[in-house]
Structures are given as C-alpha cells and as structure tokens.
Design an enzyme around this catalytic site. Structure first.
Site, short mmCIF file in Angstrom:
data_model
loop_
_atom_site.label_atom_id
_atom_site.label_comp_id
_atom_site.label_asym_id
_atom_site.label_seq_id
_atom_site.Cartn_x
_atom_site.Cartn_y
_atom_site.Cartn_z
N ILE A 173 -39.04 52.52 19.41
CA ILE A 173 -39.81 53.76 18.87
C ILE A 173 -39.27 54.64 19.75
CG2 ILE A 173 -41.36 54.98 18.10
CD1 ILE A 173 -41.14 53.18 15.77
N ASP A 216 -39.46 54.89 30.96
CA ASP A 216 -40.52 53.49 30.54
C ASP A 216 -40.32 52.70 32.03
OD1 ASP A 216 -39.57 52.12 27.66
OD2 ASP A 216 -39.57 50.77 29.33
N LYS A 218 -54.76 50.32 13.32
CA LYS A 218 -55.34 49.75 14.12
C LYS A 218 -56.17 50.38 14.75
CE LYS A 218 -51.79 45.50 13.96
NZ LYS A 218 -51.30 46.75 13.13
#
Length: 369
Positions: A33, A53, A149
């Site tokens: 993503i 990252d 979720k």
C-alpha cells in the site's frame, strides 16, 4: 473479473487540490500500500515526498523507482522504525511535513495472534510515536490507515489497530493536527494476501487452501485503497472514520474458483480446493462499522463515514503508559490486561461469526444520502 464489480474512481480534482504543493510523508512507504501511495502522491505535484520504512530493501526499491520516474521531485528516504521516538521527531523536525499518511503496520492475523507484544509495540506504540511527532511538528493532516478487522475485533491485529484508532481520534480533539482514519477491507494482491497465495498454489497444480467454505471478505484493489487514503485528505475535517463502498463481501471459495478458471483450469477437477478451518482470531464475516458508530454517507457516493466512540483521555493515557512498561518488561499478561481494559468486549482468540454485520447493502438502504 475477481470481484464482480466495477473499480471505484474517486474525485481526483479534489485530491490534487488537497495535496499539490504540500510536503508529504508516508510511513511504511516500501510496502504494498505504501509504495503505491507514494507513486500516486508523486504524480499530484506535491512539493516534496519523504518515505519512511524499517525494511532496507523495500525502502531502497521504492526510492530507486521514484527517483527514476520523478527525477524533479524532492525525495527523502528515511530508514527508521516508527517506534523509534528520537528518529521520528528528528525526521519531522527536519522535513516539516504538512500531510502524513501512516501506513506502517504489521497486518497478518494468524502470525500476530500469539505475538501480542510485537503487534502492540508496532501497531499501537509505533502509531502513538508517529502521531505525537506529527503534533509536535504542527502537521496539518494525519491519515491513519486502519482495517475492517478493528471493528468488533477478534484478533490481536484488529485489537491493536482499534486502539491506534482510539488514540488518534483522541488526539484530534486535543491538537491542531487533523486526524482521520481510513478502514480497508482486504487489499487484492497485496504482499502476503490470499491472491498471490492462490496464484502460487494453482501454478503448482493445487490444492488451493481455503479456511472455510462460507468465509467471506470485503475486497479492494491496491489503487482503490490508495485513492481512498488520498480522498480522506480532501474531505476529512478531523476525527472521522472513512470506509470505501466495496460492494458485497466476496466468498473466498468463489474467489479461489474464479482464479482457477481464469488460469484455464477446472475447479474441483484439475485443481482441488481443500478447507483447512478458521484459525484463532479469524472471523467468518468481516464488518465495516460498529453498530454504535452512527455511520452515514458523505458527499462521495462510494465513501461512508462513522462517528467514533469516546474513550476517556486520562484512562487511555494511563493504560498506554502501563502497556508501554509491559512491552519493555516483556510482560505479556499485563499487556493483555491493558488491552482488555481499553476494549472490554474483546475476547481473546475467538473465531467470530457476528450477527450484527453492517453491510454495504444496509448502508445504502438506511443512508440514501
């Protein structure tokens, strides 16, 4: 072909207006993503782009791609863990981003189910660290990338993402930074997702493994997911939870059968399907909103909004402080108690079959606007 619906196209004019000329920072920018989000942001005329990252190879790969495709774009690659407070504050103070997309997270439900400390440290405390750095640097807009979720969570991953949502929603009410949450369904063909797994299994001649014949999920494509993130920046005023209209949920069994057919094979004949059983923390059906979140439509027909449920700030701050100490001490039992206090309805390790699913069809019938 796989989802049985047209792809969702959002308002690119409004997205461009919201981001053109702005300094943007993306955490988790080397992931499935995050990297696509960086590509789309780079096309919108932003002033600069910072990519954060903790995976060196993923960061190297997206950094190299962006420099080749957008040589005029001022680009910064930051190799750092989002939970490293010193690194995050230094990056924010130096780069002064105006818009932050927080995509960094661990996401695999079965893998995280027995690793609460790791999931909490990354998905909750890492989010807190980045969000606090954003507030200190006077960031205008912060978009938290969450998941369906997190609704009535039955998994460690979902519970941790729900707590991250709660923290950001509380910050929105207390700081100048606008915090917006975006919830995804399953992202088609993202790293570690079911589509590349099925593709490998079909290539080997099967069997294709599905957990349960009735298990279903909401799906979206990677470009749809990234468009939703960007659109949230243009319409969010702070404190909202957005979800994309992904149509009706897709049975994983049907998805497997369709992939087998698209590969020119016959389901059940040339390629068999084996049911392995739901794993702890997995739901039979997913939900997009909790019934108490007062979901409604927005001016974009394909985006829905929920009003968040309040959690007292003092309680949340105290529990996160206790939880952070438990993480440092590797005290998993204390960490479980903290999670249960924030989310009293959370039941550890259950396989859920909710009967209060808020479906897209109900959203349309109950919220025609």
């Amino acid at each position: 072909d796989l989802l049985g619906r047209d792809s969702v196209e959002l308002d690119w004019s409004a997205i461009r207006t919201a981001l053109a000329g702005r300094r943007v920072l993306v955490t988790g920018g080397g992931g499935s993503i995050g990297s696509e989000l960086c590509r789309q942001v780079a096309r919108l005329g932003v002033r600069s782009l910072a990519v954060v990252d903790q995976c060196e190879y993923n960061l190297y790969r997206i950094d190299r791609e962006l420099r080749q495709e957008f040589p005029e774009l001022p680009l910064e690659a930051v190799l750092a863990d989002c939970g490293d407070a010193a690194a995050m504050h230094e990056a924010f103070e130096r780069l002064l981003p105006q818009v932050v997309f927080h995509a960094a997270a661990y996401k695999h439900v079965p893998l995280l189910q027995d690793q609460l400390r790791t999931a909490f440290r990354n998905n909750v405390l890492g989010t807190r660290t980045v969000a606090d750095a954003a507030c200190a640097a006077n960031v205008d807009s912060f978009v938290l990338i969450s998941t369906d979720k997190a609704v009535n969570p039955t998994s460690v991953m979902g519970a941790c993402k729900r707590i991250a949502e709660i923290y950001c929603q509380n910050l929105d009410a207390r700081t100048a930074t606008r915090f917006t949450t975006v919830r995804f369904g399953n992202v088609l063909d993202s790293a570690g997702s079911v589509v590349p797994l099925f593709r490998r299994q079909i290539r080997k001649g099967g069997p294709v493994t599905v957990t349960h014949p009735e298990v279903s999920r909401y799906f979206m494509t990677i470009p749809e997911a990234c468009q939703l993130i960007l659109q949230a920046t243009s319409i969010g005023r702070g404190g909202e939870i957005f979800a994309l209209d992904m149509g009706e949920p897709v049975k994983i069994r049907d998805l497997a059968e369709q992939m087998i057919r698209l590969a020119g094979r016959k389901p059940g004949g040339e390629i068999s399907i084996v049911y392995t059983g739901l794993r702890p923390g997995e739901k039979l059906f997913e939900e997009l909103f909790h019934p108490l979140e007062n979901y409604r439509g927005t001016r974009h027909a394909k985006i829905f909004q929920a009003q968040h449920r309040e959690v007292p700030w003092d309680l949340l701050q105290g529990l996160l402080a206790r939880a952070a100490q438990a993480v440092e001490a590797f005290d998993v039992e204390e960490l479980r108690r903290c999670v249960s206090t924030v989310l009293p309805s959370f039941r550890w390790g259950e396989v859920a079959q909710p009967d209060n699913v808020v479906s897209i069809r109900r959203m349309h019938s109950e919220n025609p606007q």
